[in-house]
Design a protein around this motif. Structure first.
Motif, short mmCIF file in Angstrom:
data_model
loop_
_atom_site.label_atom_id
_atom_site.label_comp_id
_atom_site.label_asym_id
_atom_site.label_seq_id
_atom_site.Cartn_x
_atom_site.Cartn_y
_atom_site.Cartn_z
N LEU A 27 5.47 -0.24 2.06
CA LEU A 27 4.87 0.55 1.13
C LEU A 27 3.66 -0.27 0.50
N LYS B 208 1.73 -2.36 1.74
CA LYS B 208 0.53 -2.84 2.59
C LYS B 208 -0.57 -1.81 2.72
N GLN C 298 -2.51 -0.67 5.01
CA GLN C 298 -2.50 0.51 6.05
C GLN C 298 -1.35 0.37 6.74
N VAL D 200 -3.68 6.53 0.34
CA VAL D 200 -2.55 7.12 0.71
C VAL D 200 -2.38 8.47 1.32
N ALA E 182 -4.22 5.41 9.85
CA ALA E 182 -3.47 4.32 9.66
C ALA E 182 -4.20 3.15 10.28
N HIS F 49 -5.99 3.08 5.98
CA HIS F 49 -5.10 4.03 5.01
C HIS F 49 -3.66 3.82 5.30
N LEU F 50 -2.80 3.97 4.20
CA LEU F 50 -1.54 4.01 4.47
C LEU F 50 -0.84 5.47 4.81
N SER G 101 4.30 0.95 11.53
CA SER G 101 4.70 -0.42 10.90
C SER G 101 6.39 -0.24 10.43
#
Length: 565
Positions: A314, A316, A318, A390, A409, A413-414, A446
């Motif tokens: 969380l 990170k 991206q 996000v 991603a 972007h996460l 990830s």
């Protein structure tokens, strides 16, 4: 110092409570119009069982274990619910003109006199423990309140439940019976009781000769009411009015929402679906408590290393976090717990869901509507033009959605999303089967969380389980796990549901390591990916479930139910 008599004096003499405690309890009991025993037990000055044993000796009355008594056999209509609640007694059975009642404090003679006067029967006391009596009385009163016959005696507050209109443009439509006061009060009572006991779903089910209401509590359905079958249409109409559905349409399924404000600071959402069946419309409500997303990650049941991996992913900027599991496995709560952690002033969060289940302030939530062309893919494309940090996609269902999510991603972007797969390894192969290039999977994903929900053992009644060592090893335990294991099995008491109370998450959390990435890019299958995850030290679902068994959180039977070897 006051002079103590009767039961308080005996309790002090037996060193169960102190003189000063007894005096304080007597004073509070008089002020609050409660019995001495009730105050002593609720204040935890002494155990209910110890008080009951002393009271049995003091008053010469038989002591009954109320947990072994079938409450379904209680005599109906002999004593009014108002009297039962006022005096906290329970009518047990009648023999001719003699009525036997359960009491925890036999010194309460006013209760016996008033019941004699109202029933015209001779009344005799049987002693029971206060904690068990209190639970039984509450169950009896609750069952009485949920009956349509007694709705006239319900508290007027049921009429004042605030239903917030989520669709200001809906047309007003009256349906016969939908606004009848008894139906309104009955439905409100069912909804409030479901919230109170922590149910996750409510089922209103019509059949040819009966109509039933069931709650799903801790993953198990239980019947709570049987309204008259001729009211099924009125109850369905009331629920459809509350959900802003078309109440004149009974031929096709419909979806809607109810937002119920139950206090000044708390509101509960219900996701509602109707289904035309042979004998009328079945209505199912999913209870969506926004507070569940704010419990915090510590309340979900992650092992310490799993929690650390989730928080690390969380943090990170991206990448993609995928949560997988069957319907009802807690994926939504896991995702929203993560979103709640990320929900700060400096972060732009957008979600596309079908439908939005939990409303969170500060997050831009979009309801997918395929009828007008607003699907996951189009919502995602719009998000990427709105400067997101996000993005959450309710579910990756097709190649187009998967490709846009992966592109997001890979470009800073996460992305959080779900897939309906059984394990972390199968999630990666599912993406490949959709047509996502292996390189994109390996470089964008990830973290994967596969999860299930297992019932928690009741802390009040669970008992040590006598299971042979060899059997535990065959079940998958290691010698290291068994060295400090405390294994219990369910018993069942008045505090729980057949030995279980609440649920806990069982998780498989897998980081995409270099070794796993290499297998993905080489076109490896789920078995190879799973082996690589085990070699990296990631626990699979079965191991995580057995760890919960070893910790005494759940039972081996429950671990077997939700996972396989």
């Amino acid at each position: 110092m006051a002079v103590l008599t009767g039961l308080p004096r005996r309790l002090v003499e037996q060193n169960l409570i102190l003189q000063t405690q007894a005096e304080e309890i007597l004073k509070k009991a008089k002020t609050d119009h409660l019995s001495f025993v009730a105050v002593a037990v609720t204040s935890k000055a002494a155990k209910a069982r110890d008080i009951a044993n002393i009271a049995s000796e003091e008053f010469g009355l038989p002591l009954l274990d109320l947990s072994s008594f079938d409450l379904e056999l209680l005599p109906k209509d002999l004593v009014s619910p108002a009297l039962i609640e006022k005096h906290r007694i329970l009518p047990l059975f009648a023999r001719g003109n003699r009525l036997f009642i359960a009491q925890s404090d036999p010194s309460q003679m006013m209760a016996i006199d008033e019941i004699k006067f109202n029933t015209g029967m001779s009344v005799e006391s049987i002693l029971v423990e206060e904690d068990k009596l209190s639970i039984a009385v509450d169950k009896l009163i609750s069952a009485s309140d949920t009956s349509l016959d007694s709705l006239g005696e319900l508290d007027s507050a049921l009429d004042e439940v605030d239903l917030q209109d989520t669709n200001a443009d809906r047309k007003e439509d009256d349906d016969k019976g939908a606004d009848d006061a008894p139906i309104v009060r009955f439905v409100n009572k069912i909804l409030l009781d479901a919230i109170r006991i922590g149910a996750s779903d409510i089922h209103f089910e019509p059949y040819e000769k009966r109509y039933r209401v069931r709650y799903r509590t801790d993953g198990v359905l239980q019947e709570v009411s049987q309204p008259p079958v001729n009211l099924s249409g009125k109850i369905a109409a009331r629920l459809k009015v509350m959900s802003q559905m078309d109440i004149s349409e009974r031929r096709i399924p419909q979806d809607g929402r109810i937002k119920m404000k139950i206090s000044k600071n708390k509101a509960i959402d219900f996701r509602v679906n109707t289904l035309p069946t042979l004998w009328g419309e079945k209505v199912v409500l999913r209870i969506l408590d926004p507070g569940s997303a704010k419990l915090g990650i510590d309340a979900l049941g992650y092992e310490e290393d799993q929690k650390k991996m989730y928080l690390n992913a969380l943090s990170k900027p991206q990448g993609m976090i995928l949560v997988t599991g069957p319907t009802g496995s807690g994926k939504t709560v896991s995702l929203y717990t993560g979103l709640n952690i990320l929900n700060v002033e400096g972060t732009n969060i957008s979600t596309a869901e079908d439908p939005v289940e939990i409303n969170l302030e500060g997050i831009n939530q979009v309801n997918v509507n395929n009828k007008v062309g607003l699907d996951f893919a189009s919502a995602l494309r719009s998000f990427l033009r709105q400067d997101p940090d996000v993005v959450m996609v309710g579910e990756i269902r097709d190649l187009e959605t998967a490709q846009i999510a992966i592109k997001a991603a890979q470009t800073g972007h996460l992305v959080l999303s779900t897939l309906h797969t059984n394990s972390a390894a199968e999630t990666l192969t599912r993406l490949a089967n959709m047509g996502v290039p292996a390189f994109n999977i390996a470089t964008s994903v990830s973290l994967i969380i596969a999860q299930r929900l297992a019932r928690r053992l009741c802390a009040q009644c669970k008992e040590p389980a006598d299971i042979p060592h060899e059997t535990l090893l065959e079940a998958g335990f290691t010698e290291t796990m068994l060295a400090e294991a405390e294994i219990f099995h369910p018993v069942g008491c008045e505090h729980c549901n057949k030995g279980y109370k609440g649920r806990v998450g069982i998780y498989e959390v897998v980081e995409i390591t270099d070794a796993i990435s290499r297998i993905i890019m080489e076109g490896g299958n789920s078995i190879q990916i799973s082996d690589a995850a085990r070699q990296a030290g990631f626990h699979d679902l079965r191991t995580s479930a057995l760890m919960k068994v070893a910790q005494g959180v759940t039972s081996l039977e429950e671990a077997n139910r939700v996972t396989t070897d």
